[in-house]
Scaffold this motif. Sequence first.
Motif, PDB file in Angstrom:
ATOM      1  N   VAL A  20       1.256  -0.686  -0.769  1.00 40.93           N
ATOM      2  CA  VAL A  20       1.420  -2.038  -0.208  1.00 40.93           C
ATOM      3  C   VAL A  20       0.343  -3.010  -0.673  1.00 40.93           C
ATOM      4  O   VAL A  20       0.447  -4.213  -0.404  1.00 40.93           O
ATOM      5  CB  VAL A  20       1.450  -1.999   1.337  1.00 40.93           C
ATOM      6  CG1 VAL A  20       2.689  -1.287   1.831  1.00 40.93           C
ATOM      7  CG2 VAL A  20       0.195  -1.349   1.892  1.00 40.93           C
ATOM      8  N   LEU A  21      -0.689  -2.523  -1.368  1.00 37.02           N
ATOM      9  CA  LEU A  21      -1.788  -3.407  -1.779  1.00 37.02           C
ATOM     10  C   LEU A  21      -1.817  -3.690  -3.279  1.00 37.02           C
ATOM     11  O   LEU A  21      -2.583  -4.551  -3.730  1.00 37.02           O
ATOM     12  CB  LEU A  21      -3.135  -2.792  -1.353  1.00 37.02           C
ATOM     13  CG  LEU A  21      -3.368  -2.661   0.155  1.00 37.02           C
ATOM     14  CD1 LEU A  21      -4.735  -2.031   0.425  1.00 37.02           C
ATOM     15  CD2 LEU A  21      -3.272  -4.008   0.843  1.00 37.02           C
ATOM     16  N   ASN A  22      -0.993  -2.992  -4.045  1.00 38.95           N
ATOM     17  CA  ASN A  22      -0.981  -3.164  -5.498  1.00 38.95           C
ATOM     18  C   ASN A  22       0.214  -4.016  -5.916  1.00 38.95           C
ATOM     19  O   ASN A  22       1.361  -3.647  -5.650  1.00 38.95           O
ATOM     20  CB  ASN A  22      -0.906  -1.790  -6.182  1.00 38.95           C
ATOM     21  CG  ASN A  22      -1.090  -1.869  -7.677  1.00 38.95           C
ATOM     22  OD1 ASN A  22      -0.903  -2.921  -8.293  1.00 38.95           O
ATOM     23  ND2 ASN A  22      -1.443  -0.759  -8.293  1.00 38.95           N
ATOM     24  N   PRO A  23      -0.026  -5.167  -6.582  1.00 45.12           N
ATOM     25  CA  PRO A  23       1.095  -6.029  -7.006  1.00 45.12           C
ATOM     26  C   PRO A  23       2.078  -5.361  -7.956  1.00 45.12           C
ATOM     27  O   PRO A  23       3.172  -5.887  -8.174  1.00 45.12           O
ATOM     28  CB  PRO A  23       0.384  -7.197  -7.700  1.00 45.12           C
ATOM     29  CG  PRO A  23      -0.998  -7.193  -7.163  1.00 45.12           C
ATOM     30  CD  PRO A  23      -1.330  -5.748  -6.916  1.00 45.12           C
ATOM     31  N   ARG A  24       1.705  -4.214  -8.521  1.00 38.00           N
ATOM     32  CA  ARG A  24       2.628  -3.505  -9.400  1.00 38.00           C
ATOM     33  C   ARG A  24       3.695  -2.730  -8.615  1.00 38.00           C
ATOM     34  O   ARG A  24       4.647  -2.234  -9.208  1.00 38.00           O
ATOM     35  CB  ARG A  24       1.857  -2.528 -10.295  1.00 38.00           C
ATOM     36  CG  ARG A  24       0.922  -3.222 -11.282  1.00 38.00           C
ATOM     37  CD  ARG A  24       0.256  -2.216 -12.201  1.00 38.00           C
ATOM     38  NE  ARG A  24      -0.631  -2.858 -13.158  1.00 38.00           N
ATOM     39  CZ  ARG A  24      -1.305  -2.217 -14.105  1.00 38.00           C
ATOM     40  NH1 ARG A  24      -1.175  -0.903 -14.218  1.00 38.00           N
ATOM     41  NH2 ARG A  24      -2.093  -2.873 -14.928  1.00 38.00           N
TER      42      ARG A  24
END
Length: 321
Positions: A20-24
């Motif tokens: 949930v924290l990685n834009p990928r």
Amino acid sequence: MDTLLTDYFSDLYTSIYETVLNPRKRVFYGYILLALLIGGVWLKWRSRQPLLTIGKQLLSPRIWWSESAKADYKILLINKAVLLAVVPLLITKIALATIIFQQLYGFIGFPPTQGSLLPNWAVPICFTLFLFVLDDFARYFLHMLMHRWPVLWAFHKVHHSARTMTPFTVLRTHPVEGLLFTLRSILVQAISIGTFLYLFGDQVDLVTVLGVNVAVFIFNVTGSNLRHSHVPIYYWRWLERILISPAQHQIHHSTLPRHFDKNFGAVLAIWDWIGGSLHLSEPETELEFGVSSKIEADEQSLKSLYLKPFAESWRSIVRRT
């Protein structure tokens, strides 16, 4: 051994919070917030209801904390643990890309002189688009096979057993399906990297935003997470023959027989159009989600979701022999 276990659990923790924290990642919190905003604007325009009512509809515990949603969250955590142990055993995309490069070199000979085919500015654009289109087609093709081959449908049914849908439903997959899609991703990236490195050498680059393929980034910020939701956003009829709308993917999850095996595509609808599986949205139809309209008592239990597919897949093999 202690060090290996410590590293494993450290990597598992990182993998979970990066979800949930990685834009990928598809369910990056920023994409989810944008999807909620888009969904709210859509519902306000379509229903004219008060904002408080719309907010309660979007965030309803009956959706986000249903038995189906709880199963989504449990599967997400378990699959992270399983795939983290299995994926390192697979061949990497770089190793496979190297093999593809060597095969092209051996079959064709020396690669073209750098700069002879395309100017420097055009190569990253072509590589980005090629990777996006090939990846989207591969998703469609494997998804279609998972519906039409009983041995694979047994595992894919886990995804379709969701009765309520949230953005996290996209991760509601059996580990066997997760492994197949991981292999698909490795193959797609290896073909793209190996081929473009052979043709263009160090001209190759990827056009990105926040480290994400720009085409995928656009897809994510324009409400990709609404595909697994109860907000039936539909497009113009002509556009739904090019791009899959959230309402079209919701039709894919419908329990109505006329909707079975329709809209396999992830982003582009053209594959379904060509393959005869395209189904345009039905704005006036109220949908129910699941494998069928009949609700089984244990259909959301982990035992049912993880073990039954093996038995069903084995039975399908036995019937064919």
